[in-house]
Design a protein around this motif. Structure first.
Motif, short mmCIF file in Angstrom:
data_model
loop_
_atom_site.label_atom_id
_atom_site.label_comp_id
_atom_site.label_asym_id
_atom_site.label_seq_id
_atom_site.Cartn_x
_atom_site.Cartn_y
_atom_site.Cartn_z
N ARG A 61 -13.38 -5.31 7.44
CA ARG A 61 -13.30 -5.11 5.99
C ARG A 61 -12.97 -3.65 5.68
N LEU A 62 -12.22 -3.42 4.60
CA LEU A 62 -11.83 -2.08 4.20
C LEU A 62 -12.13 -1.90 2.72
N ARG A 63 -12.71 -0.75 2.40
CA ARG A 63 -13.03 -0.43 1.01
C ARG A 63 -12.48 0.95 0.63
N ILE A 64 -11.90 1.03 -0.56
CA ILE A 64 -11.47 2.30 -1.14
C ILE A 64 -12.04 2.33 -2.55
N PRO A 65 -13.25 2.86 -2.73
CA PRO A 65 -13.94 2.77 -4.02
C PRO A 65 -13.14 3.32 -5.20
N GLU A 66 -12.40 4.39 -4.99
CA GLU A 66 -11.71 5.06 -6.10
C GLU A 66 -10.64 4.17 -6.74
N ILE A 67 -10.11 3.20 -6.01
CA ILE A 67 -9.10 2.32 -6.60
C ILE A 67 -9.55 0.85 -6.54
N ASP A 68 -10.86 0.65 -6.41
CA ASP A 68 -11.45 -0.69 -6.47
C ASP A 68 -10.89 -1.65 -5.43
N VAL A 69 -10.62 -1.14 -4.24
CA VAL A 69 -10.18 -1.99 -3.13
C VAL A 69 -11.38 -2.39 -2.30
N ASP A 70 -11.54 -3.68 -2.08
CA ASP A 70 -12.57 -4.22 -1.20
C ASP A 70 -11.96 -5.46 -0.57
N THR A 71 -11.44 -5.33 0.63
CA THR A 71 -10.58 -6.36 1.19
C THR A 71 -10.95 -6.73 2.62
N ASN A 93 -5.15 -10.00 -1.96
CA ASN A 93 -6.26 -9.13 -1.58
C ASN A 93 -6.56 -9.26 -0.09
N LEU A 94 -5.60 -8.82 0.72
CA LEU A 94 -5.75 -8.89 2.17
C LEU A 94 -4.96 -7.76 2.81
N ALA A 95 -5.64 -6.99 3.65
CA ALA A 95 -4.98 -5.91 4.38
C ALA A 95 -4.92 -6.29 5.86
N GLY A 96 -3.98 -5.70 6.56
CA GLY A 96 -3.85 -5.97 7.99
C GLY A 96 -3.83 -4.68 8.78
N TRP A 97 -4.20 -4.78 10.05
CA TRP A 97 -4.15 -3.61 10.93
C TRP A 97 -3.39 -3.99 12.20
N TYR A 98 -2.71 -3.01 12.78
CA TYR A 98 -1.94 -3.25 13.99
C TYR A 98 -2.89 -3.34 15.18
N GLU A 99 -3.18 -4.58 15.61
CA GLU A 99 -4.18 -4.76 16.65
C GLU A 99 -3.66 -4.45 18.05
N GLY A 100 -2.37 -4.16 18.18
CA GLY A 100 -1.85 -3.69 19.46
C GLY A 100 -1.96 -2.19 19.60
N GLY A 101 -2.47 -1.53 18.57
CA GLY A 101 -2.62 -0.08 18.61
C GLY A 101 -4.08 0.33 18.53
N THR A 102 -4.35 1.41 17.83
CA THR A 102 -5.69 1.97 17.73
C THR A 102 -6.52 1.24 16.69
N ILE A 137 -12.26 6.32 2.45
CA ILE A 137 -11.91 4.97 2.88
C ILE A 137 -12.98 4.55 3.88
N GLU A 138 -13.56 3.39 3.67
CA GLU A 138 -14.61 2.88 4.55
C GLU A 138 -14.12 1.62 5.25
N VAL A 139 -14.33 1.56 6.56
CA VAL A 139 -13.90 0.41 7.34
C VAL A 139 -15.10 -0.17 8.10
N ASP A 140 -15.48 -1.39 7.75
CA ASP A 140 -16.53 -2.10 8.49
C ASP A 140 -15.92 -2.68 9.76
N ARG A 141 -16.65 -2.59 10.86
CA ARG A 141 -16.13 -3.01 12.16
C ARG A 141 -16.99 -4.13 12.75
N GLN A 142 -16.43 -4.82 13.73
CA GLN A 142 -17.15 -5.92 14.37
C GLN A 142 -18.41 -5.47 15.07
N ASP A 143 -18.48 -4.21 15.47
CA ASP A 143 -19.67 -3.72 16.16
C ASP A 143 -20.81 -3.40 15.20
#
Length: 205
Positions: A61-71, A93-102, A137-143
């Motif tokens: 999950r990714l949040r950017i409070p200043e622009i009301d993003v919670d995705t 309301n869906l963001a993606g990340w390149y899982e072949g990278g970092t 920017i806050e990113v919740d992770r599986q760990d």
């Protein structure tokens, strides 16, 4: 469009501005970052404080409070043309990340992409260009940990002059790039560039 770096590329789809065209809204375009939010001529970051990188763990999950993003986040791979796949356009309301990278929070440059709009209206990163240096920017992770990033700059680049090395280049700390379509808009050609928010890790919860 796609921009390549070290054997892989990234593309942000839905750049034609379907919603804008349907509504005849050429003058109602997404925010464009001001010159004040670009990298300064001196040191690149507004702060040199940085947290130690984390072990790799997929973001959820990714949040950017200043622009009301919670995705929620979805992993993205590469298409047949070597460009990064994008989240389904029908889900605004869906963001993606390149899982072949970092993975966000790990050492290196993590890449996140999302739509600026779809046929129903503004999408997840419509307001990305309104961000300012120092926003979070806050990113919740599986760990179970949350990686907290500070924004160092927000810049817009024309499609034909996208700075691959600057955006995708290797970093020796935990950095983040959030990318969407932006810049000028025409009904014929759609968006003429990309907005990129640059950030680095400053904390972990």
């Amino acid at each position: 469009m796609s921009n390549r770096s070290k054997g892989w590329g990234i593309a942000v789809a839905a750049c034609v501005g379907i919603w804008l065209v349907q509504n005849g809204s050429e003058n109602v375009t997404p925010p464009v970052p001001s010159a004040a939010q670009a990298f300064a001529a001196g040191p690149n970051a507004h702060t040199t404080a940085a947290a130690d990188p984390l072990a790799p763990s997929a973001p959820v999950r990714l949040r950017i409070p200043e622009i009301d993003v919670d995705t929620p986040m979805v992993g993205l791979g590469l298409g047949p043309d070597g460009a990064l796949e994008v989240p389904p356009a029908e889900n605004g309301n869906l963001a993606g990340w390149y899982e072949g990278g970092t993975a966000p929070g790990a050492e290196g440059t993590a890449i996140v992409a999302g739509h600026v709009d779809n046929k129903r209206g503004p999408a997840v990163f419509y307001a990305l260009g309104a961000l300012k240096k120092g926003n979070r920017i806050e990113v919740d992770r599986q760990d179970g940990r949350t990686a907290v990033f500070t924004i160092d700059a927000v810049e817009v680049y024309p499609n034909k002059a996208f700075p691959d090395a600057k955006v995708y280049g290797r970093a020796d700390r935990a950095e983040l790039r959030v990318i969407t379509c932006g810049g000028g808009f025409t009904e014929k050609n759609g968006y003429q560039g990309n907005v990129v928010a640059f950030g680095h890790l400053i904390g972990v919860r």
